[in-house]
Scaffold this active site. Structure first.
Site, PDB file in Angstrom:
ATOM      1  N   ASP A  64      -6.726  -4.375  -5.740  1.00  0.00           N
ATOM      2  CA  ASP A  64      -6.358  -3.043  -5.255  1.00  0.00           C
ATOM      3  C   ASP A  64      -4.934  -2.649  -5.668  1.00  0.00           C
ATOM      4  O   ASP A  64      -4.613  -1.463  -5.796  1.00  0.00           O
ATOM      5  CB  ASP A  64      -6.422  -2.970  -3.730  1.00  0.00           C
ATOM      6  CG  ASP A  64      -7.596  -3.694  -3.110  1.00  0.00           C
ATOM      7  OD1 ASP A  64      -8.025  -4.731  -3.655  1.00  0.00           O
ATOM      8  OD2 ASP A  64      -8.071  -3.242  -2.049  1.00  0.00           O
TER       9      ASP A  64
ATOM     10  N   ASP B 240       0.797  -1.226   0.000  1.00  0.00           N
ATOM     11  CA  ASP B 240       0.000   0.000   0.000  1.00  0.00           C
ATOM     12  C   ASP B 240       0.830   1.277   0.000  1.00  0.00           C
ATOM     13  O   ASP B 240       0.287   2.368   0.208  1.00  0.00           O
ATOM     14  CB  ASP B 240      -0.929   0.005   1.212  1.00  0.00           C
ATOM     15  CG  ASP B 240      -2.014  -1.045   1.102  1.00  0.00           C
ATOM     16  OD1 ASP B 240      -2.629  -1.145   0.024  1.00  0.00           O
ATOM     17  OD2 ASP B 240      -2.240  -1.777   2.085  1.00  0.00           O
TER      18      ASP B 240
END
Length: 400
Positions: free
Chosen positions: A174, A114
């Site tokens: 994602d 992330d």
């Protein structure tokens, strides 16, 4: 007189948002005034602790925070940068710089994928708007950290390191969003390794993440010896065979971005197919804000997900630039409906409420009952981004 005072307190914008007849330029102006109040209130509320960043609220409406380690840490700084892009106020820039600085240590993060969310939404937008060269070092260092999670044999970037009993090498949809950081690093350094990783990861995602109807699995786990997927799941959706709404948005946004950067036609085709799956889906409501999963069992009595709506709107506006006129109009119409819905009192919070978040009614992880029907930082980020994209791309085109 009391009624007049209440009316003034609520503001003219509330009345304007309830009407579909208001022009989009006025809607954006009114909404951004509301955004500014929310972001200033949030920034003020957390100024005493140099580590804190907003996350969501609890069931009692109390603000929940995180430090920079939480995957969403870059989104509030990003909202501040977008607000500064709109209002150009020195005070807004000051807040954006302060909260962006709180995320800097994540440039060394190698234990999750992330880093792109954390750094590109914060430092990336900051560099875009200020050209502060100090931000480049943070972003390039972060790209190097993210690159350590790439496996050249499997040709993908690993997403998660937990639950190793179930997954050998998990990659979630994602992860397409973190490629922005890598392509930025290529542009800044000339190092093509970042670019090659992005292309490889994107190609493998096309190959393994999508079903025949162009809906997406959430997670694909690769066998580390054969390189072949051994498990395909939809962890945050209703079931492994269902279409988790935000996951479709991540895919749409990611492939649209990759086409915009590379002009590789197969990425455009993938983005169009994902977009068409979403906008033509029989379970997409008339107001275009998806249920948390397109296949949730109790539709229409299922929760909506504002985060998916905001993300899809932003991606559709971007995609509208790259397609023919009829598709472009179709995508803009859907995105405009989404923005009008999100800017209505049903979703847009009044300043001073909602923990100082902008939008209500997002769904994080429904099956675990985590962050369900609450505000979320990434919802606010993609909503404000979509508003500014509409202003820059659609309204600018209409005035030519």
């Amino acid at each position: 007189m009391k009624k007049i005072a209440v009316f003034l307190a609520l503001g003219l914008s509330t009345i304007a948002f309830s009407s579909n007849k208001i022009c989009m330029s006025k809607l954006i102006e009114n909404t951004m005034q509301c955004v500014e109040k929310h972001t200033f209130n949030m920034a003020e509320s957390l100024k005493q602790d140099s580590m804190l960043l907003p996350k969501t609220i609890d069931k009692n409406g109390k603000l929940l925070t995180s430090d920079s380690r939480w995957w969403c840490s870059g989104f509030f700084p990003g909202v501040l940068w977008y607000t500064y892009e709109y209002n150009q106020k020195p005070e807004t820039r000051k807040w954006a710089e302060i909260y962006t600085g709180r995320v800097e240590r994540e440039k060394y993060t190698t234990d999750n994928h992330d880093v792109g969310f954390m750094l590109y939404c914060s430092f990336g937008n900051g560099y875009r708007l200020t050209k502060n060269e100090k931000y480049v070092e943070v972003l390039v260092t972060g790209a190097k950290s993210l690159s350590t999670r790439y496996n050249p044999k499997l040709e993908v970037i690993r997403s998660w390191d937990f639950n190793k009993e179930a997954w050998q090498y998990p990659v979630i949809i994602d992860n397409m969003m973190n490629l922005e950081l890598l392509l930025f690093a290529t542009k800044q350094t000339g190092d093509s390794s970042f670019y090659k990783i992005s292309i490889s990861h994107t190609n493998k995602t096309i190959e393994n993440h999508f079903r025949s109807d162009f809906s997406s699995y959430h997670l694909v786990s690769y066998d580390t010896i054969s390189g072949i997927p051994h498990k395909k799941q939809t962890v945050q959706g209703y079931s492994d065979s269902s279409s988790w709404a935000r996951g479709q948005g991540w895919g749409l946004y990611g492939f649209t971005y990759m086409y915009g950067q590379t002009k590789e036609k197969k990425y455009l085709h993938q983005a169009i197919n994902i977009a068409n799956y979403i906008v033509n889906h029989p379970n997409l409501p008339k107001d275009k804000i998806p249920y948390w999963d397109f296949n949730a069992p109790n539709i229409p009595n299922e929760l909506r997900d504002a985060s998916a709506g905001a993300l899809i709107a932003s991606a559709l506006i971007e995609l509208s630039q790259y397609v023919g006129n009829s598709l472009s109009k179709k995508y803009i119409k859907v995105a405009e409906t989404q923005l009008r819905t999100l800017a209505s009192p049903e979703y847009l919070a009044q300043p001073g409420t909602n923990g100082n978040f902008i939008l209500k009614h997002s769904v994080g992880f429904h099956k675990k009952n985590e962050e369900v029907d609450v505000p979320l930082t990434y919802t606010d980020y993609y909503f404000v981004e979509a508003l500014l994209r509409y202003k820059k791309i659609v309204l600018k085109t209409q005035t030519k």
